[in-house]
Design a protein around this motif. Sequence first.
Motif, PDB file in Angstrom:
ATOM      1  N   UNK A 120       0.842  -1.191   0.000  1.00 13.89           N
ATOM      2  CA  UNK A 120       0.000   0.000   0.000  1.00 13.89           C
ATOM      3  C   UNK A 120       0.880   1.244   0.000  1.00 13.89           C
ATOM      4  N   UNK A 121       0.292   2.379  -0.346  1.00 14.57           N
ATOM      5  CA  UNK A 121       1.011   3.648  -0.401  1.00 14.57           C
ATOM      6  C   UNK A 121       0.485   4.605   0.658  1.00 14.57           C
ATOM      7  N   UNK A 122       1.396   5.364   1.255  1.00  7.59           N
ATOM      8  CA  UNK A 122       1.027   6.493   2.090  1.00  7.59           C
ATOM      9  C   UNK A 122       1.355   7.738   1.284  1.00  7.59           C
ATOM     10  N   UNK A 123       0.350   8.537   0.966  1.00  7.07           N
ATOM     11  CA  UNK A 123       0.554   9.778   0.226  1.00  7.07           C
ATOM     12  C   UNK A 123       0.705  10.887   1.265  1.00  7.07           C
ATOM     13  N   UNK A 124       1.827  11.604   1.193  1.00  7.68           N
ATOM     14  CA  UNK A 124       2.124  12.645   2.170  1.00  7.68           C
ATOM     15  C   UNK A 124       1.693  14.014   1.664  1.00  7.68           C
ATOM     16  N   UNK A 125       1.485  14.942   2.585  1.00 10.93           N
ATOM     17  CA  UNK A 125       1.023  16.275   2.201  1.00 10.93           C
ATOM     18  C   UNK A 125       2.075  17.085   1.443  1.00 10.93           C
ATOM     19  N   UNK A 126       3.328  16.645   1.420  1.00  7.32           N
ATOM     20  CA  UNK A 126       4.368  17.331   0.650  1.00  7.32           C
ATOM     21  C   UNK A 126       4.550  16.723  -0.741  1.00  7.32           C
ATOM     22  N   UNK A 127       3.661  15.799  -1.120  1.00  7.60           N
ATOM     23  CA  UNK A 127       3.730  15.164  -2.436  1.00  7.60           C
ATOM     24  C   UNK A 127       4.501  13.860  -2.448  1.00  7.60           C
ATOM     25  N   UNK A 128       5.164  13.539  -1.357  1.00 11.73           N
ATOM     26  CA  UNK A 128       5.922  12.295  -1.283  1.00 11.73           C
ATOM     27  C   UNK A 128       5.015  11.088  -1.155  1.00 11.73           C
ATOM     28  N   UNK A 129       5.519   9.948  -1.610  1.00 15.80           N
ATOM     29  CA  UNK A 129       4.772   8.690  -1.521  1.00 15.80           C
ATOM     30  C   UNK A 129       5.686   7.647  -0.901  1.00 15.80           C
ATOM     31  N   UNK A 130       5.182   6.965   0.113  1.00 14.89           N
ATOM     32  CA  UNK A 130       5.918   5.901   0.773  1.00 14.89           C
ATOM     33  C   UNK A 130       5.166   4.605   0.493  1.00 14.89           C
ATOM     34  N   UNK A 131       5.869   3.611  -0.049  1.00 14.94           N
ATOM     35  CA  UNK A 131       5.255   2.315  -0.337  1.00 14.94           C
ATOM     36  C   UNK A 131       5.680   1.347   0.758  1.00 14.94           C
ATOM     37  N   UNK A 132       4.700   0.732   1.384  1.00 12.40           N
ATOM     38  CA  UNK A 132       4.941  -0.239   2.445  1.00 12.40           C
ATOM     39  C   UNK A 132       4.217  -1.538   2.111  1.00 12.40           C
TER      40      UNK A 132
END
Length: 70
Positions: free
Chosen positions: A47-59
């Motif tokens: 799944x992805x966490x979409x951050x408020x600065x435009x970054x995406x973290x895939x976990x």
Amino acid sequence: MKADTKRRIKQIINAIAFINLVDVTEVKSVGEKDYEITELENHGCPFQLVLNNGGIVVLQVRNKTWNNNL
């Protein structure tokens, strides 16, 4: 000191990075083909966490029973 507090301190000391969950704007389920997850790695749901600065973290969530076999 309680065992839980000791565990948290150990996690903080040994962590590479932390994700501030306040900065997460969206959580997206993603397909395994999107990230070329192999059969060996496929022990959970990515799944992805979409951050408020435009970054995406895939976990990837792992299957608890798989971790116990290590």
